[in-house]
Design an enzyme around this catalytic site. Structure first.
Site, PDB file in Angstrom:
ATOM      1  N   LYS A 282       4.105  13.367  28.413  1.00 13.67           N
ATOM      2  CA  LYS A 282       3.527  13.068  28.310  1.00 13.67           C
ATOM      3  C   LYS A 282       2.248  12.999  27.930  1.00 13.67           C
ATOM      4  O   LYS A 282       1.739  13.084  29.533  1.00 13.67           O
ATOM      5  CB  LYS A 282       3.648  11.743  28.968  1.00 13.67           C
ATOM      6  CG  LYS A 282       2.724  10.118  28.910  1.00 13.67           C
ATOM      7  CD  LYS A 282       2.909   9.254  30.394  1.00 13.67           C
ATOM      8  CE  LYS A 282       2.656   8.325  29.835  1.00 13.67           C
ATOM      9  NZ  LYS A 282       2.057   7.202  31.490  1.00 13.67           N
TER      10      LYS A 282
ATOM     11  N   ASN B 269       6.173   0.868  12.441  1.00  9.64           N
ATOM     12  CA  ASN B 269       5.283  -0.203  11.474  1.00  9.64           C
ATOM     13  C   ASN B 269       6.699  -1.688  12.272  1.00  9.64           C
ATOM     14  O   ASN B 269       7.860  -1.830  12.613  1.00  9.64           O
ATOM     15  CB  ASN B 269       5.774  -0.306  10.142  1.00  9.64           C
ATOM     16  CG  ASN B 269       7.224   0.241   9.436  1.00  9.64           C
ATOM     17  OD1 ASN B 269       7.609  -0.661   9.203  1.00  9.64           O
ATOM     18  ND2 ASN B 269       7.640   1.151   9.430  1.00  9.64           N
TER      19      ASN B 269
ATOM     20  N   LYS C 232       7.667   8.345  -8.627  1.00 13.36           N
ATOM     21  CA  LYS C 232       8.836   8.741  -7.906  1.00 13.36           C
ATOM     22  C   LYS C 232      10.460   9.122  -8.519  1.00 13.36           C
ATOM     23  O   LYS C 232      11.515   8.918  -8.108  1.00 13.36           O
ATOM     24  CB  LYS C 232       9.165   7.673  -6.616  1.00 13.36           C
ATOM     25  CG  LYS C 232       7.714   7.560  -6.137  1.00 13.36           C
ATOM     26  CD  LYS C 232       8.050   7.108  -4.817  1.00 13.36           C
ATOM     27  CE  LYS C 232       7.033   6.006  -4.305  1.00 13.36           C
ATOM     28  NZ  LYS C 232       7.031   6.598  -2.527  1.00 13.36           N
TER      29      LYS C 232
ATOM     30  N   ASP D  84       4.318   7.415   6.203  1.00 16.84           N
ATOM     31  CA  ASP D  84       3.704   8.396   5.302  1.00 16.84           C
ATOM     32  C   ASP D  84       2.518   9.774   6.314  1.00 16.84           C
ATOM     33  O   ASP D  84       2.581  10.527   5.482  1.00 16.84           O
ATOM     34  CB  ASP D  84       2.515   7.339   4.156  1.00 16.84           C
ATOM     35  CG  ASP D  84       3.412   6.291   3.292  1.00 16.84           C
ATOM     36  OD1 ASP D  84       4.318   6.665   2.597  1.00 16.84           O
ATOM     37  OD2 ASP D  84       2.646   5.130   3.043  1.00 16.84           O
TER      38      ASP D  84
ATOM     39  N   LYS E 127       4.482   4.021  -9.019  1.00 19.52           N
ATOM     40  CA  LYS E 127       5.549   4.284  -7.838  1.00 19.52           C
ATOM     41  C   LYS E 127       6.707   4.646  -8.289  1.00 19.52           C
ATOM     42  O   LYS E 127       7.397   5.519  -8.998  1.00 19.52           O
ATOM     43  CB  LYS E 127       6.147   3.632  -6.361  1.00 19.52           C
ATOM     44  CG  LYS E 127       4.733   3.206  -5.868  1.00 19.52           C
ATOM     45  CD  LYS E 127       4.711   2.293  -4.387  1.00 19.52           C
ATOM     46  CE  LYS E 127       3.610   2.530  -3.528  1.00 19.52           C
ATOM     47  NZ  LYS E 127       3.786   1.690  -2.709  1.00 19.52           N
TER      48      LYS E 127
HETATM   49  O1  PMT Z   1      13.158  -4.592   7.073  1.00 19.51           O
HETATM   50  P1  PMT Z   1      12.394  -5.871   6.635  1.00 19.51           P
HETATM   51  O2  PMT Z   1      11.440  -6.666   7.785  1.00 19.51           O
HETATM   52  O3  PMT Z   1      14.200  -6.576   6.221  1.00 19.51           O
HETATM   53  O4  PMT Z   1      11.427  -5.747   5.759  1.00 19.51           O
HETATM   54  C1  PMT Z   1      11.659  -5.259   4.152  1.00 19.51           C
HETATM   55  C2  PMT Z   1      10.991  -4.529   3.733  1.00 19.51           C
HETATM   56  C3  PMT Z   1       9.215  -5.267   3.301  1.00 19.51           C
HETATM   57  C4  PMT Z   1      10.461  -3.121   4.763  1.00 19.51           C
HETATM   58  C5  PMT Z   1      11.276  -3.846   2.007  1.00 19.51           C
HETATM   59  O5  PMT Z   1      11.432  -4.867   1.509  1.00 19.51           O
HETATM   60  C6  PMT Z   1      10.402  -3.397   1.225  1.00 19.51           C
HETATM   61  O6  PMT Z   1       9.675  -3.511   0.614  1.00 19.51           O
HETATM   62  N1  PMT Z   1      10.655  -1.541   2.451  1.00 19.51           N
HETATM   63  C7  PMT Z   1       9.258  -0.806   1.430  1.00 19.51           C
HETATM   64  C8  PMT Z   1       8.520  -0.375   2.212  1.00 19.51           C
HETATM   65  C9  PMT Z   1       7.433   1.416   2.212  1.00 19.51           C
HETATM   66  O7  PMT Z   1       7.739   2.163   2.576  1.00 19.51           O
HETATM   67  O8  PMT Z   1       7.072   0.546   0.688  1.00 19.51           O
HETATM   68  P2  PMT Z   1       6.251   2.241  -0.046  1.00 19.51           P
HETATM   69  O9  PMT Z   1       5.295   1.164  -0.449  1.00 19.51           O
HETATM   70  O10 PMT Z   1       5.171   2.282   1.331  1.00 19.51           O
HETATM   71  O11 PMT Z   1       7.253   3.095  -0.448  1.00 19.51           O
HETATM   72  C10 PMT Z   1       7.475   3.497  -1.509  1.00 19.51           C
HETATM   73  C11 PMT Z   1       8.598   3.756  -1.808  1.00 19.51           C
HETATM   74  O12 PMT Z   1       8.986   5.074  -1.073  1.00 19.51           O
HETATM   75  C12 PMT Z   1      10.057   2.545  -0.798  1.00 19.51           C
HETATM   76  O13 PMT Z   1      11.068   2.283  -1.462  1.00 19.51           O
HETATM   77  C13 PMT Z   1      10.232   3.948   0.474  1.00 19.51           C
HETATM   78  O14 PMT Z   1      11.220   4.460   1.148  1.00 19.51           O
HETATM   79  C14 PMT Z   1       9.632   5.263  -0.303  1.00 19.51           C
HETATM   80  N2  PMT Z   1       9.353   5.714   0.680  1.00 19.51           N
HETATM   81  C15 PMT Z   1       7.917   6.199   1.908  1.00 19.51           C
HETATM   82  C16 PMT Z   1       7.205   7.209   2.056  1.00 19.51           C
HETATM   83  C17 PMT Z   1       7.928   8.680   2.030  1.00 19.51           C
HETATM   84  N3  PMT Z   1       7.170   9.174   3.105  1.00 19.51           N
HETATM   85  N4  PMT Z   1       9.737   8.226   2.130  1.00 19.51           N
HETATM   86  C18 PMT Z   1      10.008   7.198   0.950  1.00 19.51           C
HETATM   87  O15 PMT Z   1      10.694   7.252   0.428  1.00 19.51           O
END
Ligand code: PMT
Length: 396
Positions: free
Chosen positions: A287, A208, A339, A277, A335
């Site tokens: 490949k 991403n 979580k 996710d 969330k």
């Molecule tokens: O890196 P930058 O370019 O500075 O951008 C910053 C950012 C936009 C990435 C940052 O501010 C941000 O929002 N990070 C979280 C991104 C994310 O994965 O959001 P989510 O809503 O999909 O996940 C929620 C939380 O669960 C997050 O803390 C994530 O780390 C966590 N997660 C998600 C999926 C997974 N399998 N395991 C996790 O721990």
């Protein structure tokens, strides 16, 4: 951070003196009140008028030439300073400071100073490596002065090696870090940053747009606040700050394993990484060959690292991020609960100029007790300091 701070910038005579002009300009733009002092040798490289125009203050070069006869400048200026920065510091300047010699405006001022002093050496690599200079630098450290290790690269003298003055923006960050309150002294902080990479085959992957800037800003701010910081990160678009222990990982599975191994020992854990996710169910060892027509890749869910940590936490303060494009509050609160985190930082990543890849962000901080705080658009660096100031309230 440097807003309204009084900074005495001492410029000694090396070619890197030109960088002190840009540093003066950056400090003034950041709101600092900058006074510049120069040695006679520095005046051979840069004119006094340049610093006067950039700092909008008189420039001090002569201990006997008082701008205001009612004051003694070499006592008054250091007394009024919050910080003294010597940049560039030549071998001669370092030798004088190490031996308490006071024969010009800079050396008398520093001898009279009680505020913190930062010294940024810049010179030829052999001069820097000479035992006399090394010994003098050690002496300055023993006075409690902070020494900025010179950079390595092409030197003006033609040699390649250590001795470069850091770039003005790097010096500015070091100066700013002096004014960050040490709220996290003695605390262990674990931060995640950047994207994860989920392999399809040896040359293709799913990932991403995360640059890692938000997580790196948090790690840097936590370090500046005095914490012992570990940064677990995917591929980053910016360097890891000095003084932070970096652990590079690739996939969400790597990140999970790394986090689990370190989680128990932490006071504060911040998951700002953009973790996948889903990942390809099958990772091809070779490949993947082009097929004619559409190709379907079956994806499977990754383990939710944050949720796993939320279930495991005991005394740790746990912070999650939420990247949303709609219904920010509803999704963020869901969330936070699901979580089991203490704080959830929600950003609307559809707003131009913030979120993924940007230098700025605007967020809402949701707490487990149901309260929330909106933090307006600002640099990720400033935001990180503000967020950590909130998180420190929850640390046990
Ligand atoms: O890196 P930058 O370019 O500075 O951008 C910053 C950012 C936009 C990435 C940052 O501010 C941000 O929002 N990070 C979280 C991104 C994310 O994965 O959001 P989510 O809503 O999909 O996940 C929620 C939380 O669960 C997050 O803390 C994530 O780390 C966590 N997660 C998600 C999926 C997974 N399998 N395991 C996790 O721990």
């Amino acid at each position: 951070m440097v807003n309204d701070r009084n900074i005495l910038l001492c410029v000694s005579g090396g070619i890197a003196a030109y960088k002190a002009c840009a540093l003066t300009s950056k400090l003034v733009q950041a709101g600092a009140n900058v006074r510049v002092a120069m040695t006679q040798s520095a005046e051979q490289f840069v004119g006094k008028a340049t610093f006067q125009a950039l700092s909008r203050n008189p420039v001090y070069t002569d201990v006997f030439k008082e701008h205001d006869p009612t004051k003694i400048a070499h006592i008054d200026i250091p007394d009024a300073s919050d910080l003294i920065v010597v940049a560039p510091a030549t071998a001669n300047m370092i030798a004088k400071l190490a031996n308490g010699i006071a024969d010009d405006f800079i050396t008398t001022s520093i001898l009279a100073a009680t505020c913190p002093v930062i010294v940024s050496p810049a010179m030829n690599v052999n001069m820097l490596d000479h035992p006399a200079t090394r010994r003098n630098i050690e002496t300055l450290k023993s006075f409690g002065y902070q020494i900025i290790e010179p950079g390595v690269g092409n030197l003006a003298c033609g040699w390649i090696g250590g001795g470069r003055l850091p770039e003005p923006e790097d010096l500015l960050r070091i100066i700013e870090s002096q004014f960050v309150p040490k709220h996290l002294l003695g605390k262990r902080v674990l931060v995640t940053a950047g994207p994860t990479v989920e392999r399809i085959d040896p040359v293709r992957f799913l990932s991403n747009d995360s640059s890692g800037k938000m997580g790196v800003a948090l790690a840097e701010a936590a370090r500046d606040m005095g914490a012992d910081v570990t940064l677990v990160h995917g591929p980053l678009q910016i360097p890891v700050p000095a003084g932070v222990t970096a652990i590079p990982v690739e996939s969400s599975a790597d990140m999970l394993e790394t986090m689990l191994a370190r989680f128990d020992a932490q006071h504060l854990v911040i998951k700002s990484a953009a973790v996948a996710d889903y990942r390809p169910k099958t990772v091809h060892a070779e490949k993947h060959k082009k097929v004619h027509g559409p190709l379907t890749i079956e994806l499977e869910e990754t383990t939710d690292i944050l949720k796993t940590l939320g279930m495991r936490k005991t005394t740790q303060t746990l912070v999650g991020f939420a990247a949303e494009t709609e219904h920010l509050e509803t999704h963020a609160r869901a969330k936070l609960e699901k979580k089991r985190v203490d704080y959830l930082v929600a950003n609307d990543v559809s707003t131009p100029g913030v979120g993924f890849g940007a230098d700025e962000n605007e967020v809402t901080l949701f707490r487990a007790d149901g309260s929330s705080t909106r933090l307006p658009r600002q640099t990720k660096r400033q935001l990180a300091i503000e967020l950590l100031t909130h998180f420190k309230e929850g640390i046990q």
